[in-house]
Design an enzyme around this catalytic site. Structure first.
Site, mmCIF file in Angstrom:
data_model
loop_
_atom_site.group_PDB
_atom_site.id
_atom_site.type_symbol
_atom_site.label_atom_id
_atom_site.label_comp_id
_atom_site.label_asym_id
_atom_site.label_seq_id
_atom_site.Cartn_x
_atom_site.Cartn_y
_atom_site.Cartn_z
ATOM 1 N N GLU A 49 -68.580 -3.653 7.052
ATOM 2 C CA GLU A 49 -67.242 -4.183 6.789
ATOM 3 C C GLU A 49 -66.657 -3.533 5.533
ATOM 4 O O GLU A 49 -67.364 -3.326 4.537
ATOM 5 C CB GLU A 49 -67.382 -5.695 6.595
ATOM 6 C CG GLU A 49 -66.119 -6.457 6.322
ATOM 7 C CD GLU A 49 -66.383 -7.958 6.162
ATOM 8 O OE1 GLU A 49 -65.406 -8.713 6.080
ATOM 9 O OE2 GLU A 49 -67.566 -8.364 6.109
ATOM 10 N N LYS A 120 -59.918 -8.719 11.778
ATOM 11 C CA LYS A 120 -60.773 -9.895 11.615
ATOM 12 C C LYS A 120 -59.971 -11.186 11.757
ATOM 13 O O LYS A 120 -58.967 -11.392 11.076
ATOM 14 C CB LYS A 120 -61.461 -9.826 10.250
ATOM 15 C CG LYS A 120 -62.494 -10.908 9.995
ATOM 16 C CD LYS A 120 -63.169 -10.669 8.644
ATOM 17 C CE LYS A 120 -64.262 -11.679 8.354
ATOM 18 N NZ LYS A 120 -64.919 -11.416 7.051
ATOM 19 N N CYS A 153 -68.177 -9.878 10.630
ATOM 20 C CA CYS A 153 -68.830 -10.825 9.716
ATOM 21 C C CYS A 153 -68.633 -12.282 10.129
ATOM 22 O O CYS A 153 -69.237 -12.746 11.081
ATOM 23 C CB CYS A 153 -68.367 -10.549 8.288
ATOM 24 S SG CYS A 153 -69.484 -11.206 7.017
#
Length: 282
Positions: A49, A120, A153
């Site tokens: 990330e 995200k 994540c």
């Protein structure tokens, strides 16, 4: 899309240490490790990330200065060019600016160039001070070996993410991540991150390939422990430590994995869902 009867893909997850603010250094190191993975036979390479920028921003202004447009930014163009040159598929975490908006994103590139991106959906902690929540849904990308999904994540804490990608046919979900230590966790202890990946892989009959960063950045200690979780709920490959740069690899037979979603004569992991009841609780 016609799916091949049998095909395999060699997956590599790169565990590395980006440095906040060091765009050129991060780009150079990423390209070097990607090349090394490809030389070892990797066909799909996953970076952590925010691999271009580092993670612990001091302000939104700093985050904006380190972000770039997709796919036209300098790091993005270098990654796309390398994917073309090496003939690989690549998923790389990247800080994206789109006009006056910032996203924690992932670039997807392949042998024929730029494929797309993912933003995200679920922001963790102080990310909420810098980024907008993703607004592009959960796309999948069709490749020569199967169907690729992407999560980042904290997205992995939500079973719906893996399920929605699976229902679109995803065979592999690439997860650029910057896992941090959870309460009670030590470098040697079992990690909740692994449990979530293994459960998500098994309950959807697919592979989850998580590339985690390492190091301490502005006081934040990152876990590392990158993992490639197999569709039967076991680790196919895992990083040996929380401290070292590593490239972990696993070969996946996509056709065999699809067949294994049929557990026995009666049970199929996706077909057995009771969708007639689930919407009662939504």
């Amino acid at each position: 899309m016609d799916k091949p009867d049998k095909t395999t893909v060699q997956i590599a997850c790169i565990q590395m240490q980006p440095v906040v603010g060091e765009l050129k250094q991060n780009r150079t190191r990423s390209l070097s490790l990607i090349r090394k993975a490809a030389e070892q036979g990797a066909q799909l390479v996953v970076l952590p990330e925010l691999a271009n920028s580092g993670y612990m921003f001091a302000s939104r202004q700093e985050a904006f200065a380190l972000a770039e447009p997709l796919p036209d930014g300098e790091t993005a163009q270098a990654l796309i060019k390398q994917a073309e040159e090496l003939g690989i598929w690549l998923v790389a975490g990247i800080a994206e600016h789109a006009g006056d908006r910032l996203y924690n994103s992932a670039l997807v590139a392949g042998p024929r160039g730029y494929i797309g991106s993912y933003r995200k959906l679920h922001l963790w902690g102080e990310e909420n001070q810098f980024f907008e929540p993703g607004d592009s849904g959960l796309p999948v990308f069709h490749t020569d070996w199967g169907v690729l999904g992407v999560a980042i994540c904290y997205d992995g804490w939500f079973p719906e993410v893996y399920r929605l990608l699976a229902l679109q046919g995803a065979d592999v979900i690439a997860v650029p991540t910057n896992w941090v230590f959870m309460p009670g966790q030590t470098p040697e202890s079992p990690t909740v991150h692994h449990s979530l990946c293994l459960a998500g892989a098994h309950s959807n009959g697919l592979v989850i390939a998580s590339a985690a960063r390492i190091g301490i950045e502005r006081g934040m200690h990152f876990v590392g422990r990158s993992l490639i979780a197999g569709s039967e709920g076991f680790a196919l490959s895992a990083a040996g430590s929380s401290e070292n740069e590593e490239i972990i690899m696993a070969e996946v037979d996509i056709a065999a994995m699809r067949r294994k979603r049929q557990f026995n004569a009666f049970n199929h992991i996706q077909r057995d869902r009771r969708t007639d009841l689930y919407n009662i609780y939504v």
